[in-house]
Design an enzyme around this catalytic site. Structure first.
Site, short mmCIF file in Angstrom:
data_model
loop_
_atom_site.label_atom_id
_atom_site.label_comp_id
_atom_site.label_asym_id
_atom_site.label_seq_id
_atom_site.Cartn_x
_atom_site.Cartn_y
_atom_site.Cartn_z
N GLU A 16 0.84 -1.21 0.00
CA GLU A 16 0.00 0.00 0.00
C GLU A 16 0.87 1.25 0.00
O GLU A 16 1.83 1.35 0.77
CB GLU A 16 -0.90 0.00 1.24
CG GLU A 16 -1.77 1.25 1.33
CD GLU A 16 -2.82 1.18 2.43
OE1 GLU A 16 -3.53 0.15 2.51
OE2 GLU A 16 -2.91 2.14 3.21
N HIS A 77 -8.10 3.03 -3.71
CA HIS A 77 -9.01 3.23 -2.58
C HIS A 77 -9.97 4.36 -2.97
O HIS A 77 -9.60 5.29 -3.67
CB HIS A 77 -8.24 3.66 -1.33
CG HIS A 77 -7.25 2.65 -0.82
ND1 HIS A 77 -6.91 2.55 0.51
CD2 HIS A 77 -6.52 1.70 -1.45
CE1 HIS A 77 -6.03 1.59 0.68
NE2 HIS A 77 -5.76 1.06 -0.51
N ASP A 109 -13.54 8.32 7.09
CA ASP A 109 -13.78 8.81 8.46
C ASP A 109 -14.61 10.09 8.43
O ASP A 109 -14.60 10.82 7.45
CB ASP A 109 -12.44 9.08 9.16
CG ASP A 109 -11.75 7.79 9.53
OD1 ASP A 109 -12.44 6.86 10.00
OD2 ASP A 109 -10.52 7.70 9.35
N GLN A 216 4.58 6.83 14.80
CA GLN A 216 3.62 5.85 14.30
C GLN A 216 2.89 5.14 15.44
O GLN A 216 1.70 4.89 15.36
CB GLN A 216 4.40 4.76 13.58
CG GLN A 216 4.32 4.75 12.11
CD GLN A 216 5.19 3.60 11.64
OE1 GLN A 216 6.41 3.64 11.79
NE2 GLN A 216 4.58 2.58 11.12
#
Ligand code: FAD
Length: 294
Positions: A16, A77, A109, A216
């Site tokens: 990805e 996506h 979202d 992260q």
């Protein structure tokens, strides 16, 4: 098409990537990386869609490039919450015309400061609505993927309720699923069992995000609430001030997870590369024999 890749009997490996954020690089900045990712011969490369459609153009351009320039199966996506049917159709037309045959159909979202109520009258409320829209309007032109959450989506009442909603996505026409990241494989295996019990039989690729920096970890905990096993936390504690060691250990942790998943016959491995070909290369180099079919 991606749905066919899962029928070959081999673990489907995907990478990805995300388009450069506004002001943080041009399309050209990703093409050099694509060149490097392509040398790893992934089964497909997925290209994320910026929140609220902020990267529509570049998502389409990069997904098209993956297909046309590198001959690699490309998964675009696409989120729907803040879009109209016409906007979604125009993006899908553009992708189809560029040779992209696979869509990861997502709700997206809620933008900051908004909630479900603000979208109740919109064209799309859930990913399921987008899947139905693609199916009805485009038929077999696209292979459709959807997201799933081994530890439950943060807004779901319960994991069971989330799996019921997942079933609705499969019934609407999703061909395969890609999971949210997780660091405890046992959570994923339990999820797989529950999914199977719920009568969902489409393949699931396991989402793996190698941790290569401390920022992260904060994002992982606040955004998706993934369980962090003790072994993982020990590594983070020990190496949080030593970036090189943290990267090394984070990659090795991801490799360890992948070996266990492949050994357990997972349908696919989806690596969240964070646009780091160096990280993806290290992972792929360490699993090449594991992935070989005898
Ligand atoms: P849905 O499947 O619609 O589910 C959202 C919530 O609604 C869940 O809690 C579900 O249980 C609930 N629900 C579903 N149907 C119903 C119903 N009928 N009644 C009541 N509740 C229901 N975001 C981006 O902006 N861009 C990206 O590129 C992107 N890529 C992603 C890739 C993966 C692999 C994953 C796992 C997530 C990605 N996301 C991306 C994040 C995603 O947009 C968010 O997690 C979003 O909050 C939910 O999207 P969804 O498609 O899973 O939603």
């Amino acid at each position: 098409m991606i749905k066919d890749l899962y029928n070959t009997g081999k673990t489907v490996v995907s990478l990805e990537i995300f388009p450069p954020k506004k002001g943080q690089g041009t399309l050209e900045s990703i093409t050099g990386k694509l060149e490097e990712f392509s040398t790893l011969s992934p089964d497909f490369i997925s290209v994320t869609y910026g929140a609220g459609g902020s990267t529509t153009g570049s998502t389409c351009d990069i997904a098209t490039l993956v297909r046309q320039e590198y001959g690699i199966e490309s998964l675009a996506h696409l989120t729907c919450l803040t879009a109209t049917r016409d906007e979604v159709a125009s993006t899908l037309d553009r992708l189809r015309d560029g040779g992209v045959e696979n869509i990861l159909a997502l709700r997206g979202d809620y933008p900051a400061g908004t909630s479900a109520r603000d979208y109740a009258a919109g064209d799309f409320r859930y990913a399921r609505d987008l899947i139905s829209f693609i199916q009805n309007r485009y038929g077999d032109a696209f292979s459709i993927g959807a997201a799933c959450y081994p530890e439950g989506h943060p807004q779901a009442r319960s994991l069971e309720a989330d799996i019921e909603n997942l079933k609705a996505k499969a019934d609407a026409g999703a061909d395969f699923l890609i999971s949210q990241l997780f660091y405890d494989n046992e959570q994923f295996y339990r999820f797989q069992e529950k999914v199977a019990k719920a009568g969902i039989s489409i393949p699931i690729s396991a989402g793996i995000m190698p941790v290569v920096n401390v920022r992260q970890i904060h994002n992982i905990v606040t955004l998706c609430g993934a369980t962090l096993p003790r072994k993982f936390l020990r590594i983070m504690d020990k190496y949080e001030d030593n970036p090189a060691a943290l990267t090394e250990a984070g990659i090795m942790y991801a490799i360890d997870q992948i070996i266990d998943l492949v050994t357990s016959d997972v349908a696919g491995i989806h690596v969240y590369t964070m646009n780091r070909p160096d990280v993806a290369k290290k992972i792929c180099a360490n699993i090449s024999n594991i992935l070989k079919r005898g």
